[in-house]
Design an enzyme around this catalytic site. Structure first.
Site, mmCIF file in Angstrom:
data_model
loop_
_atom_site.group_PDB
_atom_site.id
_atom_site.type_symbol
_atom_site.label_atom_id
_atom_site.label_comp_id
_atom_site.label_asym_id
_atom_site.label_seq_id
_atom_site.Cartn_x
_atom_site.Cartn_y
_atom_site.Cartn_z
ATOM 1 N N PRO A 68 0.801 -1.237 0.000
ATOM 2 C CG PRO A 68 -0.474 -1.357 1.953
ATOM 3 C CD PRO A 68 0.489 -2.116 1.127
ATOM 4 C CD GLU A 75 1.625 -6.768 11.429
ATOM 5 O OE1 GLU A 75 1.683 -5.535 11.282
ATOM 6 O OE2 GLU A 75 0.551 -7.405 11.494
ATOM 7 N NE ARG A 123 -8.800 -6.096 -20.379
ATOM 8 C CZ ARG A 123 -9.087 -5.071 -21.152
ATOM 9 N NH1 ARG A 123 -8.399 -3.966 -21.055
ATOM 10 N NH2 ARG A 123 -10.052 -5.142 -22.023
ATOM 11 C CG ASP A 144 -10.816 -1.534 -22.316
ATOM 12 O OD1 ASP A 144 -12.022 -1.754 -22.305
ATOM 13 O OD2 ASP A 144 -9.934 -2.399 -22.223
HETATM 14 N N1 ADE Z 1 -0.894 -5.394 0.065
HETATM 15 C C1 ADE Z 1 -1.790 -5.116 1.023
HETATM 16 N N2 ADE Z 1 -2.564 -4.098 0.686
HETATM 17 C C2 ADE Z 1 -2.170 -3.701 -0.557
HETATM 18 C C3 ADE Z 1 -2.574 -2.671 -1.456
HETATM 19 N N3 ADE Z 1 -3.575 -1.840 -1.167
HETATM 20 N N4 ADE Z 1 -1.932 -2.562 -2.620
HETATM 21 C C4 ADE Z 1 -0.905 -3.382 -2.913
HETATM 22 N N5 ADE Z 1 -0.471 -4.356 -2.107
HETATM 23 C C5 ADE Z 1 -1.097 -4.518 -0.936
#
Ligand code: ADE
Length: 235
Positions: free
Chosen positions: A89, A116, A154, A169
């Site tokens: 994330p 974690e 794709r 697209d």
């Molecule tokens: N791993 C956990 N959450 C994630 C996310 N939002 N994007 C990419 N990898 C992740």
């Protein structure tokens, strides 16, 4: 394109790779996916891949030697200029532009975290790109890796049967998709727009373009903003 996916849950990844666009891409050979269990690189005979965090705290951390050894060996086996992707994330936000960019690479290594996350030294030692699929937390990298790979596949030649379909697209054309209809011609009082039944191909094309524009204006006006390079001339 070669693509190796390193994960602690190979079965979950394999089942999704077998269907749809990814399944087809693998059958045609344009994508050569391989799913590898990170436990293969475990440091001891118990298959240990994670350990408690130094300094205390919740959860377990994936061990750097396991992940670094695995990725290096896989990259070497690919023998190609590989891009190493760690879904996380905190990374660069994934979008169709990045999907197209990844599709230009001869090989990918997708490394899925769990628990974690990875020991921080993984990011220091590997020339990896950290990619996020959005501002939310998944339990692991597997879903994100599959999102990245499907959107990328794709753009590989021949994967989507009709190249017009990729060109039209949203995010390639810069507009949201136009609405589509099939039989029956009428359902619960709602009729299919007359123009689609007219046989007038030019009129259908015009109508679809208008609809795509109207939808984009309504739901994603940001795509039409000048300077985004989305193909719509400024009015
Ligand atoms: N791993 C956990 N959450 C994630 C996310 N939002 N994007 C990419 N990898 C992740």
């Amino acid at each position: 394109m070669r693509c190796d996916i390193l994960t602690l849950f190979p079965a979950a990844v394999e089942s999704y790779l077998a269907v749809g666009v990814l399944g087809k891409a693998a059958i045609s050979g344009v994508l050569v996916p391989r799913v590898l269990d990170l436990r293969r690189w475990a440091g001891n005979r118990y298959g240990q891949v994670d350990d408690a965090p130094f300094g205390g705290g919740a959860g377990m951390v994936l061990m750097a030697p396991v992940v670094v050894r695995a990725v290096r060996e896989v990259v070497q086996a690919q023998g190609l200029p590989s891009r190493i992707v760690i879904p996380d994330p905190r990374g660069r936000r994934f979008d169709d532009r990045l999907a197209r960019e990844l599709a230009g690479s001869p090989a990918l290594v997708l490394v899925c975290g769990r628990y974690e996350g990875f020991d921080e030294r993984v990011f220091e030692l590997l020339p990896a790109e950290v990619i996020s699929i959005g501002d939310y937390i998944l339990a692991g990298g597997e879903l994100a890796a599959l999102v990245i790979l499907e959107a990328t596949a794709r753009h590989l030649p021949g994967v989507v049967g009709d190249p017009d379909s990729v060109a039209e697209d949203s995010f390639t054309s810069g507009l949201l998709d136009y609405p589509v209809y099939t039989r029956p011609r009428e359902f619960e009082g709602l009729a299919v727009p007359e123009v689609l039944l007219s046989g007038d191909h030019a009129a259908v094309r015009r109508w679809r373009r208008e609809q795509a524009l109207a939808r984009t204006r309504r739901w994603r006006p940001d795509l039409l903003a000048p300077g985004t390079g989305t193909g719509e001339p400024e009015q």
